[in-house]
Write a protein that holds these residues in place. Structure first.
Motif, PDB file in Angstrom:
ATOM      1  N   GLY A   7      -7.923  27.018  33.156  1.00 40.21           N
ATOM      2  CA  GLY A   7      -7.929  28.152  32.243  1.00 40.21           C
ATOM      3  C   GLY A   7      -6.862  29.173  32.555  1.00 40.21           C
ATOM      4  O   GLY A   7      -6.384  29.885  31.660  1.00 40.21           O
ATOM      5  N   LEU A  13      -5.262  26.220  29.435  1.00 41.06           N
ATOM      6  CA  LEU A  13      -5.901  24.998  28.960  1.00 41.06           C
ATOM      7  C   LEU A  13      -7.360  25.278  28.596  1.00 41.06           C
ATOM      8  O   LEU A  13      -7.969  26.218  29.124  1.00 41.06           O
ATOM      9  CB  LEU A  13      -5.830  23.913  30.037  1.00 41.06           C
ATOM     10  CG  LEU A  13      -4.418  23.504  30.466  1.00 41.06           C
ATOM     11  CD1 LEU A  13      -4.478  22.500  31.612  1.00 41.06           C
ATOM     12  CD2 LEU A  13      -3.636  22.921  29.288  1.00 41.06           C
ATOM     13  N   PRO A  14      -7.930  24.490  27.683  1.00 36.46           N
ATOM     14  CA  PRO A  14      -9.343  24.679  27.337  1.00 36.46           C
ATOM     15  C   PRO A  14     -10.207  24.627  28.589  1.00 36.46           C
ATOM     16  O   PRO A  14     -10.033  23.749  29.435  1.00 36.46           O
ATOM     17  CB  PRO A  14      -9.637  23.500  26.402  1.00 36.46           C
ATOM     18  CG  PRO A  14      -8.308  23.139  25.825  1.00 36.46           C
ATOM     19  CD  PRO A  14      -7.309  23.391  26.914  1.00 36.46           C
ATOM     20  N   ASN A  15     -11.137  25.579  28.711  1.00 31.10           N
ATOM     21  CA  ASN A  15     -11.863  25.707  29.961  1.00 31.10           C
ATOM     22  C   ASN A  15     -13.220  26.336  29.718  1.00 31.10           C
ATOM     23  O   ASN A  15     -13.311  27.452  29.203  1.00 31.10           O
ATOM     24  CB  ASN A  15     -11.044  26.555  30.947  1.00 31.10           C
ATOM     25  CG  ASN A  15     -11.669  26.660  32.312  1.00 31.10           C
ATOM     26  OD1 ASN A  15     -12.360  27.629  32.606  1.00 31.10           O
ATOM     27  ND2 ASN A  15     -11.448  25.668  33.152  1.00 31.10           N
ATOM     28  N   ASP A  16     -14.283  25.624  30.094  1.00 35.13           N
ATOM     29  CA  ASP A  16     -15.640  26.101  29.846  1.00 35.13           C
ATOM     30  C   ASP A  16     -15.938  27.410  30.566  1.00 35.13           C
ATOM     31  O   ASP A  16     -16.639  28.274  30.037  1.00 35.13           O
ATOM     32  CB  ASP A  16     -16.660  25.041  30.282  1.00 35.13           C
ATOM     33  CG  ASP A  16     -16.650  23.821  29.392  1.00 35.13           C
ATOM     34  OD1 ASP A  16     -15.976  23.861  28.341  1.00 35.13           O
ATOM     35  OD2 ASP A  16     -17.314  22.819  29.738  1.00 35.13           O
ATOM     36  N   GLN A  32      -5.298  34.559  30.463  1.00 41.56           N
ATOM     37  CA  GLN A  32      -6.645  34.950  30.037  1.00 41.56           C
ATOM     38  C   GLN A  32      -6.692  36.405  29.610  1.00 41.56           C
ATOM     39  O   GLN A  32      -7.439  36.768  28.684  1.00 41.56           O
ATOM     40  CB  GLN A  32      -7.641  34.690  31.174  1.00 41.56           C
ATOM     41  CG  GLN A  32      -7.898  33.217  31.445  1.00 41.56           C
ATOM     42  CD  GLN A  32      -8.464  32.493  30.232  1.00 41.56           C
ATOM     43  OE1 GLN A  32      -9.245  33.051  29.475  1.00 41.56           O
ATOM     44  NE2 GLN A  32      -8.084  31.233  30.076  1.00 41.56           N
ATOM     45  N   LYS A  69      -5.610  36.601  26.061  1.00 42.95           N
ATOM     46  CA  LYS A  69      -6.666  36.144  25.162  1.00 42.95           C
ATOM     47  C   LYS A  69      -7.726  37.229  24.969  1.00 42.95           C
ATOM     48  O   LYS A  69      -8.210  37.458  23.858  1.00 42.95           O
ATOM     49  CB  LYS A  69      -7.312  34.869  25.714  1.00 42.95           C
ATOM     50  CG  LYS A  69      -6.429  33.633  25.625  1.00 42.95           C
ATOM     51  CD  LYS A  69      -7.182  32.398  26.105  1.00 42.95           C
ATOM     52  CE  LYS A  69      -6.332  31.150  25.957  1.00 42.95           C
ATOM     53  NZ  LYS A  69      -7.073  29.932  26.406  1.00 42.95           N
ATOM     54  N   TRP A  88     -13.941  29.933  31.474  1.00 40.92           N
ATOM     55  CA  TRP A  88     -13.334  31.100  30.839  1.00 40.92           C
ATOM     56  C   TRP A  88     -13.891  31.323  29.441  1.00 40.92           C
ATOM     57  O   TRP A  88     -13.999  32.474  28.981  1.00 40.92           O
ATOM     58  CB  TRP A  88     -11.815  30.945  30.808  1.00 40.92           C
ATOM     59  CG  TRP A  88     -11.196  31.176  32.149  1.00 40.92           C
ATOM     60  CD1 TRP A  88     -10.690  30.226  32.994  1.00 40.92           C
ATOM     61  CD2 TRP A  88     -11.052  32.421  32.824  1.00 40.92           C
ATOM     62  NE1 TRP A  88     -10.229  30.802  34.153  1.00 40.92           N
ATOM     63  CE2 TRP A  88     -10.429  32.156  34.071  1.00 40.92           C
ATOM     64  CE3 TRP A  88     -11.370  33.733  32.500  1.00 40.92           C
ATOM     65  CZ2 TRP A  88     -10.134  33.163  34.990  1.00 40.92           C
ATOM     66  CZ3 TRP A  88     -11.069  34.747  33.409  1.00 40.92           C
ATOM     67  CH2 TRP A  88     -10.457  34.452  34.642  1.00 40.92           C
ATOM     68  N   THR A  89     -14.253  30.235  28.756  1.00 42.19           N
ATOM     69  CA  THR A  89     -14.885  30.401  27.446  1.00 42.19           C
ATOM     70  C   THR A  89     -16.187  31.178  27.571  1.00 42.19           C
ATOM     71  O   THR A  89     -16.458  32.118  26.816  1.00 42.19           O
ATOM     72  CB  THR A  89     -15.151  29.031  26.801  1.00 42.19           C
ATOM     73  OG1 THR A  89     -13.907  28.383  26.540  1.00 42.19           O
ATOM     74  CG2 THR A  89     -15.915  29.184  25.492  1.00 42.19           C
TER      75      THR A  89
END
Length: 524
Positions: free
Chosen positions: A294, A298-301, A89, A92, A303-304
């Protein structure tokens, strides 16, 4: 305390602790290697409070020309996890234009010092890390954020209350009231505390104070109860909410409905007290399970939304997060999100289930109604929507009191915090009861909706007294044709119980003060 109990459940919790540590080590090590080859990543030593060396990693945006200052995000690690925890993270965030500093909190892994359990040293460490970052990286002192999971979340909130430079916070699976988290209803949450204690000893160096607190906790040392409360208060963001509001940091908090370490109730209460920009999210799962994918990229609400929160409040991005409904809930029964203007709107409608008659139960025996097993039960519910279950007709009434609602003709959308109000008469001065709310199907199988423990001391035997208990907040849909049932017994593996041998509890509903459980419902 009850006789013949095994308060620590040593082998089960110890095995779970070891499993989590091994999983973290095996799973996160490849992450560190992958990130290590990326431009802009370096590992450093930072001098924390009192000169304690904190092991840290720094990631800066690629291609900087040395003239531009970037917003800074500081990431304190979770309890027992190494400093590589956030590297995916962090990368990112750096790619989005942030300087990111992740560090191992004092007392864990390679960092020096002793475990302070989010005490004053941990809070001061965040400020020291910010100082270092501003002096050694292209960071903007006007745009500082702090984020973390679990232990890192609590430290982040505390830091925002004590350091005015912190402008935005993302506190994921953390706490607002530490005492209420592991000692709600004056009842020791033994599996949660045993897990924390075990992991602390394996991965770190607990201070003498920390060791004594856990020792008194497991011994149910009532003479030390106020010491425990005071110790927890010093480490609770709730204590400093006025300072946090004065500083004006934008606070994002996320947690899970089934968090067996930091229950959702204390986050919800704290959220209502915040006056600055704020957002609250709840999802199915147990402690930190919503954020875990996350950490592996992996896609993760969660962390988004963390990234969107910082983008808006640190970079000024007009991404709309400030215009969305600030309370976002995901039901344990459905896959979609529901937005609310505030927490009070979540359970705006309530329906009471009358707890009529007089019921007596005997203590010291587990009736079969339980809150489950730490992590395992809530993860199963998260992945398969199968919570802990019990056959309500077969629960022995000798050890369990049971009341049921009528059969509902339409679905009941339970949202928020159910509340129990009843009158209890005990044969002993101390005791523990555990309340469970079940969704009961046509065959009598009850699926756990919520639960909570309650312990009393110093009552006069034979003298009635009132009990008001908040069950753990949740979002659960009861299908049409089902009932709700309230079950009360005296033993649950999640908690230390305080029922003397031979104790009995009588529940009554006086005419002048009827007993009931109030169930919060979403408006249709």
């Amino acid at each position: 305390m009850g006789h013949g109990r095994n308060p620590l459940r040593t082998s089960a919790v110890g095995a779970l602790s070891a499993t989590l540590i091994v999983a973290a080590g095996l799973g996160l090590a490849p992450t560190a290697q992958a990130a290590g080859g990326t431009s802009g990543v370096r590992f450093v030593d930072i001098s924390g409070d009192g000169g304690t060396t904190l092991k840290a990693n720094v990631i800066t945006p690629a291609g900087g020309d040395g003239t531009r200052a970037y917003p800074l995000i500081v990431l304190p690690t979770s309890w027992g996890l190494p400093q590589v925890e956030y590297l995916v993270q962090a990368q990112k965030l750096a790619n989005s234009g942030y300087v990111v500093v992740g560090y191992n909190v004092r007392g864990f892994w390679q960092s020096d010092g002793e475990i302070d359990v989010a005490g004053p040293h941990d809070t001061a460490d965040v400020s020291k890390v910010i100082d270092w970052a501003l002096a050694n990286t292209p960071s903007d002192p006007r745009r500082v954020g702090v984020a973390g999971v679990s232990y890192g979340a609590g430290i982040s909130l505390l830091a925002a209350a004590h350091d005015k430079r912190v402008k935005a916070v993302a506190a994921l699976s953390g706490w607002a009231d530490l005492t209420a988290s592991i000692y709600s209803g004056r009842t020791e949450h033994v599996q949660a505390a045993a897990l924390l204690n075990g992991v602390g000893h394996v991965t770190g160096h607990p201070s003498a104070e920390t060791q004594q607190v856990f020792k008194d906790f497991f011994a149910s040392n009532l003479s030390k109860e106020q010491d425990l409360v005071d110790w927890g208060k010093k480490r609770s963001p709730e204590t400093y909410v006025d300072q946090l509001n004065k500083n004006g940091a934008a606070v994002f908090m996320a947690n899970t409905w089934g968090d067996t370490i930091f229950s959702p109730n204390q986050y919800a209460t704290f959220y209502d007290e915040l006056t600055g920009p704020k957002r609250l999210e709840f999802r199915p799962g147990d402690h930190a399970t919503a954020e875990l994918p996350g950490l592996f990229g992996l896609p993760n609400d969660v962390w988004t939304d963390t990234g969107r929160w910082f983008d808006h409040y640190l970079r000024g991005a007009d991404n709309g997060i400030d215009r969305e409904q600030p309370v976002q809930l995901k039901s344990r029964s459905t896959g979609g999100y529901e937005g609310y203007s505030d927490w009070k709107s979540v359970g705006a409608t309530t329906r009471k289930i009358a707890l009529e008659g007089t019921t007596r139960i005997h203590a010291n025996v587990d009736s079969g109604a339980d809150g489950g097993i730490i992590f395992l039960s809530s993860i199963l519910d998260q992945l398969t929507r199968i919570p802990p279950m019990a056959s309500i007709p077969l629960l022995p009434r000798y050890w369990a009191a049971v009341w049921q609602s009528e059969k509902y003709t339409s679905a009941q959308h339970v949202r928020g915090t159910a509340r129990l109000h009843t009158t209890v008469t005990a044969t002993k001065g101390s005791g523990t009861l555990v309340a469970y709310l079940y969704d009961v199907g046509p065959l009598g199988i009850g699926k756990l909706v919520s639960n909570a423990p309650y312990t009393f001391h110093g009552q006069t035997p034979g003298q009635p007294f009132g009990v008001d208990l908040e069950l753990f907040s949740t979002a659960y849909d009861v299908p049409a044709g089902h009932r709700l049932a309230l079950v009360v017994d005296t033993v649950d593996p999640l908690y230390i119980e305080h029922n003397p041998s031979g104790a009995q509890l009588t529940f009554s509903s006086p005419e002048h003060d009827p007993s009931y459980v109030s169930v919060p419902l979403r408006e249709q």
